[in-house]
Design a protein around this motif. Structure first.
Motif, mmCIF file in Angstrom:
data_model
loop_
_atom_site.group_PDB
_atom_site.id
_atom_site.type_symbol
_atom_site.label_atom_id
_atom_site.label_comp_id
_atom_site.label_asym_id
_atom_site.label_seq_id
_atom_site.Cartn_x
_atom_site.Cartn_y
_atom_site.Cartn_z
ATOM 1 N N LEU A 1 -20.476 96.584 37.075
ATOM 2 C CA LEU A 1 -19.336 95.865 37.644
ATOM 3 C C LEU A 1 -18.435 96.819 38.418
ATOM 4 O O LEU A 1 -18.063 96.542 39.562
ATOM 5 C CB LEU A 1 -18.533 95.171 36.541
ATOM 6 C CG LEU A 1 -17.241 94.484 36.978
ATOM 7 C CD1 LEU A 1 -17.555 93.226 37.781
ATOM 8 C CD2 LEU A 1 -16.388 94.147 35.767
ATOM 9 N N PHE A 2 -18.113 97.956 37.811
ATOM 10 C CA PHE A 2 -17.233 98.926 38.468
ATOM 11 C C PHE A 2 -17.875 99.489 39.741
ATOM 12 O O PHE A 2 -17.193 99.714 40.734
ATOM 13 C CB PHE A 2 -16.858 100.060 37.517
ATOM 14 C CG PHE A 2 -16.089 99.617 36.287
ATOM 15 C CD1 PHE A 2 -15.368 98.437 36.273
ATOM 16 C CD2 PHE A 2 -16.111 100.392 35.144
ATOM 17 C CE1 PHE A 2 -14.668 98.033 35.142
ATOM 18 C CE2 PHE A 2 -15.407 100.003 34.006
ATOM 19 C CZ PHE A 2 -14.689 98.815 34.010
ATOM 20 N N LYS A 3 -19.195 99.700 39.715
ATOM 21 C CA LYS A 3 -19.894 100.185 40.916
ATOM 22 C C LYS A 3 -19.875 99.133 42.023
ATOM 23 O O LYS A 3 -19.806 99.467 43.197
ATOM 24 C CB LYS A 3 -21.357 100.519 40.582
ATOM 25 C CG LYS A 3 -21.561 101.857 39.961
ATOM 26 C CD LYS A 3 -23.069 102.125 39.889
ATOM 27 C CE LYS A 3 -23.427 102.789 38.592
ATOM 28 N NZ LYS A 3 -24.859 102.911 38.385
ATOM 29 N N SER A 4 -19.964 97.871 41.632
ATOM 30 C CA SER A 4 -20.006 96.781 42.618
ATOM 31 C C SER A 4 -18.676 96.580 43.332
ATOM 32 O O SER A 4 -18.646 96.053 44.442
ATOM 33 C CB SER A 4 -20.405 95.470 41.929
ATOM 34 O OG SER A 4 -21.680 95.577 41.360
ATOM 35 N N PHE A 5 -17.589 96.961 42.696
ATOM 36 C CA PHE A 5 -16.254 96.778 43.269
ATOM 37 C C PHE A 5 -15.473 98.086 43.189
ATOM 38 O O PHE A 5 -14.452 98.175 42.492
ATOM 39 C CB PHE A 5 -15.497 95.671 42.524
ATOM 40 C CG PHE A 5 -16.185 94.339 42.573
ATOM 41 C CD1 PHE A 5 -16.062 93.526 43.684
ATOM 42 C CD2 PHE A 5 -16.975 93.903 41.508
ATOM 43 C CE1 PHE A 5 -16.704 92.300 43.737
ATOM 44 C CE2 PHE A 5 -17.617 92.685 41.551
ATOM 45 C CZ PHE A 5 -17.489 91.873 42.672
ATOM 46 N N PRO A 6 -15.922 99.108 43.905
ATOM 47 C CA PRO A 6 -15.316 100.441 43.751
ATOM 48 C C PRO A 6 -13.866 100.524 44.219
ATOM 49 O O PRO A 6 -13.131 101.383 43.754
ATOM 50 C CB PRO A 6 -16.217 101.334 44.606
ATOM 51 C CG PRO A 6 -16.837 100.411 45.598
ATOM 52 C CD PRO A 6 -16.982 99.091 44.892
ATOM 53 N N GLU A 7 -13.435 99.642 45.086
ATOM 54 C CA GLU A 7 -12.068 99.704 45.607
ATOM 55 C C GLU A 7 -11.091 98.851 44.794
ATOM 56 O O GLU A 7 -9.900 98.835 45.082
ATOM 57 C CB GLU A 7 -12.040 99.251 47.076
ATOM 58 C CG GLU A 7 -12.895 100.096 47.997
ATOM 59 C CD GLU A 7 -12.463 101.555 48.024
ATOM 60 O OE1 GLU A 7 -11.248 101.823 48.064
ATOM 61 O OE2 GLU A 7 -13.353 102.433 47.983
ATOM 62 N N SER A 8 -11.587 98.135 43.810
ATOM 63 C CA SER A 8 -10.706 97.254 43.042
ATOM 64 C C SER A 8 -10.255 97.923 41.749
ATOM 65 O O SER A 8 -10.852 98.882 41.276
ATOM 66 C CB SER A 8 -11.411 95.934 42.725
ATOM 67 O OG SER A 8 -12.473 96.162 41.834
ATOM 68 N N ILE A 9 -9.196 97.389 41.192
ATOM 69 C CA ILE A 9 -8.710 97.835 39.885
ATOM 70 C C ILE A 9 -9.134 96.770 38.880
ATOM 71 O O ILE A 9 -8.861 95.582 39.070
ATOM 72 C CB ILE A 9 -7.179 98.008 39.895
ATOM 73 C CG1 ILE A 9 -6.797 99.131 40.853
ATOM 74 C CG2 ILE A 9 -6.664 98.276 38.486
ATOM 75 C CD1 ILE A 9 -5.316 99.285 41.069
ATOM 76 N N ILE B 1 -9.741 99.863 29.079
ATOM 77 C CA ILE B 1 -10.360 100.580 30.184
ATOM 78 C C ILE B 1 -9.752 100.063 31.478
ATOM 79 O O ILE B 1 -9.700 98.851 31.703
ATOM 80 C CB ILE B 1 -11.882 100.347 30.209
ATOM 81 C CG1 ILE B 1 -12.503 100.783 28.883
ATOM 82 C CG2 ILE B 1 -12.525 101.061 31.391
ATOM 83 C CD1 ILE B 1 -13.910 100.273 28.663
ATOM 84 N N ILE B 2 -9.293 100.983 32.311
ATOM 85 C CA ILE B 2 -8.769 100.613 33.628
ATOM 86 C C ILE B 2 -9.571 101.396 34.652
ATOM 87 O O ILE B 2 -9.522 102.631 34.679
ATOM 88 C CB ILE B 2 -7.271 100.930 33.765
ATOM 89 C CG1 ILE B 2 -6.471 100.244 32.645
ATOM 90 C CG2 ILE B 2 -6.759 100.493 35.139
ATOM 91 C CD1 ILE B 2 -5.001 100.587 32.636
ATOM 92 N N GLU C 1 3.024 96.878 38.273
ATOM 93 C CA GLU C 1 3.310 98.210 38.820
ATOM 94 C C GLU C 1 2.231 98.634 39.810
ATOM 95 O O GLU C 1 2.520 99.142 40.892
ATOM 96 C CB GLU C 1 3.410 99.237 37.694
ATOM 97 C CG GLU C 1 3.658 100.652 38.211
ATOM 98 C CD GLU C 1 3.682 101.672 37.082
ATOM 99 O OE1 GLU C 1 2.740 102.468 37.010
ATOM 100 O OE2 GLU C 1 4.639 101.640 36.293
ATOM 101 N N LEU C 2 0.959 98.421 39.442
ATOM 102 C CA LEU C 2 -0.143 98.800 40.327
ATOM 103 C C LEU C 2 -0.116 98.000 41.633
ATOM 104 O O LEU C 2 -0.571 98.476 42.669
ATOM 105 C CB LEU C 2 -1.481 98.620 39.612
ATOM 106 C CG LEU C 2 -1.749 99.592 38.462
ATOM 107 C CD1 LEU C 2 -2.971 99.163 37.664
ATOM 108 C CD2 LEU C 2 -1.913 101.013 38.977
ATOM 109 N N ALA C 3 0.440 96.787 41.572
ATOM 110 C CA ALA C 3 0.553 95.948 42.766
ATOM 111 C C ALA C 3 1.843 96.232 43.540
ATOM 112 O O ALA C 3 2.092 95.617 44.573
ATOM 113 C CB ALA C 3 0.497 94.471 42.372
ATOM 114 N N GLY C 4 2.676 97.133 43.011
ATOM 115 C CA GLY C 4 3.932 97.467 43.687
ATOM 116 C C GLY C 4 5.034 96.447 43.476
ATOM 117 O O GLY C 4 5.970 96.355 44.252
#
Length: 160
Positions: free
Chosen positions: A41-49, A83-84, A107-110
């Motif tokens: 999952l993390f590899k499939s969406f590398p730019e997402s949190i 896990i984040i 916070e991560l979204a500003g």
């Protein structure tokens, strides 16, 4: 499978104790499968949190029970993974609460958290009181009744 076996032998705790190694092995296999799935999952969406956590742990005869018996404040039930992905790696050693997840997302979204929120960002290093609470409720979360609440620091002292 393990949960169904435990339910089946529920009235016979001695039998469940015999199956403890099997329950633990099945649980570890499920965790390994989950770990591999999360990596994909993390590899499939590398730019997402992505945030992954749990609301409780599992007991394997730690205090005479199995899985997540109600009404117990045990470390194995309270300590859960968090896990984040998509942020620089940090290991946070101090206790945090699930109520800290929403302020972290904001916070991560500003976005500044509303003052009414009790939680703080997981990345906020300040000390805080963290509580574990056991409650009962309807499936739709209406009519929540607290059955007990403890400060994590007090629980840690009593476990030692």
């Amino acid at each position: 499978l393990a949960k169904h076996m435990s339910d089946f032998f529920g009235e016979y705790p001695a039998i469940n104790r015999l199956f403890t190694p099997l329950y633990i092995n099945l649980y570890r296999q499920a965790l390994k499968y989950l770990d591999n799935s999360l990596k994909e999952l993390f590899k499939s969406f590398p730019e997402s949190i992505t945030i992954v956590t749990a609301d409780h742990g599992e007991e394997f005869n730690d205090d005479g029970g199995f899985f997540h018996p109600p009404h117990k404040f045990l470390e194995c039930l309270l300590r859960v993974p968090l896990i984040i992905s998509g942020v620089p790696r940090q290991i946070i050693e101090t206790p945090r609460s699930l109520i800290d997840i929403t302020p972290t997302i904001l916070e991560l979204a500003g976005i500044k958290s509303p003052k009414s929120y009790k939680g703080k960002s997981l990345f906020d290093a300040s000390e805080r009181e963290v509580y574990a609470e056991i409650s009962t409720h309807n499936a739709d979360l209406s009519n929540i009744k607290s059955l007990g609440r403890h400060n994590i620091k007090d629980l840690e002292k009593s476990v030692r």
